[in-house]
Design an enzyme around this catalytic site. Structure first.
Site, short mmCIF file in Angstrom:
data_model
loop_
_atom_site.label_atom_id
_atom_site.label_comp_id
_atom_site.label_asym_id
_atom_site.label_seq_id
_atom_site.Cartn_x
_atom_site.Cartn_y
_atom_site.Cartn_z
N LYS A 36 -142.42 37.69 44.86
CA LYS A 36 -142.40 39.01 45.48
C LYS A 36 -141.06 39.24 46.19
O LYS A 36 -140.26 38.31 46.33
CB LYS A 36 -143.61 39.16 46.41
CG LYS A 36 -144.95 39.12 45.67
CD LYS A 36 -145.16 40.34 44.77
CE LYS A 36 -146.17 40.10 43.65
NZ LYS A 36 -147.56 40.04 44.07
C1 PLP Z 1 -149.06 39.99 43.98
C2 PLP Z 1 -149.95 41.17 44.11
C3 PLP Z 1 -151.09 41.15 44.93
C4 PLP Z 1 -151.60 39.90 45.58
O1 PLP Z 1 -150.68 39.29 46.40
P1 PLP Z 1 -151.01 37.82 46.95
O2 PLP Z 1 -150.09 37.67 48.11
O3 PLP Z 1 -150.73 36.86 45.83
O4 PLP Z 1 -152.44 37.81 47.35
C5 PLP Z 1 -151.79 42.31 45.09
N1 PLP Z 1 -151.43 43.45 44.46
C6 PLP Z 1 -150.37 43.50 43.65
C7 PLP Z 1 -150.00 44.80 43.02
C8 PLP Z 1 -149.60 42.36 43.43
O5 PLP Z 1 -148.56 42.40 42.60
#
Ligand code: PLP
Length: 382
Positions: free
Chosen positions: A184
């Site tokens: 991310k």
């Molecule tokens: C990565 C992601 C999540 C979940 O994030 P985590 O921190 O792994 O729980 C939720 N929504 C979207 C659109 C994502 O790309």
């Protein structure tokens, strides 16, 4: 070009490593001073009052819905084109997800699509700023107000995009949830952050993220004597962030603007190098800062000589790792079976899915690597 061009590579520097070592040496490993620092720095960066650090964005989305009192009998509207976490949290609280098709121009949920799905049982909307492109928030906030609906933003992709000069997290919604998963925009390995404007909601989330333990009581006793008394005021969850993760986050956050500038540069290079190819380049807002450029997604057109799956395979053989974001929920067996979803109900998401590829995009990607990816796509599609 030697070696594989990866789809993603996290940007972890010596600063992150040193900060983690400091945490480890301090003896305080779980939620403590580093989590507090990270929350304060995050809130300051977004110019909001409160930020609540959690173990993942999924946990944060769950806490937000829970804290807003969404539950059995309620419907929550969201998008078909997202990661499964966005919808699964609606099930965690016992509510029913209602899925919208996307706007093909932005890949986001549209205000009109939301409006068409509102029923007397609708209680909330979860919007996803897909790939980092901010949704039409003025219209969505307006329709939520008119219909008495809560808004939770899944901002997993979206740090530090903005709209009308306001960063995501600062809009007049109920909560915005950021992810610090490994790929991310900034990472803590695993982790997330929730920002919310209602102090009551913030307090409920702080209590619920750690077993429903009433922290005020804890602090009251803890500050003046041996720390052993506490009360449990809600069933709660185990969703706190560790100080080790927060240590990484503090150093990542300090670089978020530099990271964003690099992603924006890479996106512009892709725009230029992909010009004239049989594909739709990544959708972009008029204002560059209104996109985090978490993902650069192209869509092949009918003029392409090969299809999406063939292109991914051929690029892989040429040493280029790509990905697909995402298989729409209507194609995943649990969601399809449970909610009777079919491709005809989501023609835009279906069409995007059949033709889309996410290209390598990460901090430190070189122009020659981007040119190499574009050359390979040219050679394979024309
Ligand atoms: C990565 C992601 C999540 C979940 O994030 P985590 O921190 O792994 O729980 C939720 N929504 C979207 C659109 C994502 O790309």
């Amino acid at each position: 070009m030697t070696g594989m061009i990866p789809f993603y590579r996290p940007a972890i520097g010596d600063e992150e490593i040193a900060e983690v070592v400091k945490s480890l040496a301090s003896g305080w490993l779980t939620s403590g001073p580093q989590v507090k620092r990270f929350e304060q720095a995050f809130a300051a960066y977004l110019d909001v009052r409160d930020a609540v650090a959690v173990s993942s964005a999924t946990a944060g989305l769950h806490l937000a819905l829970d804290g807003l009192g969404i539950g059995p009998g309620d419907e929550v509207i969201t998008t078909d084109l997202t990661f499964t976490a966005t919808a699964e949290v609606i099930r965690y609280v016992g509510a029913e997800p209602v899925f919208c098709d996307i706007d093909p121009a932005t890949l986001n949920i549209s205000p009109a699509a939301i409006e068409a799905k509102i029923t007397p049982r609708t209680k909330a909307i979860i919007v996803v700023h897909f790939a980092g492109y901010v949704c039409e928030m003025d219209a969505i906030i307006g329709l939520a107000r008119r219909n008495g609906l809560a808004i939770v933003e899944d901002a997993a992709h979206t740090l530090p995009a903005s709209s009308n000069g306001v960063r995501v997290g600062g809009f007049e919604t109920d909560a915005a949830v950021f992810s610090f998963y490994a790929n991310k925009p900034i990472t803590t390995g695993e982790g997330g952050m929730v920002v919310a404007r209602d102090p009551g909601l913030v307090a409920r989330m702080r209590v619920s993220r750690l077993h429903g333990i009433d922290r005020d009581t804890f602090d009251r006793y803890g500050s003046s004597g041996p720390v052993w008394q506490y009360d449990v005021v809600a069933p709660g969850y185990k969703y706190n962030m560790t100080d080790i993760a927060a240590a990484i986050g503090i150093r990542q956050l300090a670089k978020v603007d530099d990271f964003h500038a690099e992603r924006l540069r890479a996106a512009r290079l892709y725009d230029r190098h992909l010009e004239g190819l049989p594909l739709i380049r990544a959708p972009r807002p008029a204002e560059a800062r209104d996109h985090s450029w978490h993902l650069y997604i192209i869509q092949l057109t009918k003029e392409s000589r090969i299809d999406r799956d063939q292109l991914i395979m051929a690029l892989f053989r040429a040493g280029i790792a790509c990905s697909v974001h995402y298989t729409p929920l209507h194609r995943l067996s649990f969601w399809r079976r449970t909610y009777g979803l079919s491709p005809e109900d989501f023609p835009n998401a279906e069409k995007v899915f059949q033709n889309c590829i996410s290209l390598p995009l990460f901090v430190g990607i070189k122009e020659e690597e981007i040119a190499h990816v574009a050359d390979a796509i040219r050679r394979l599609t024309i």
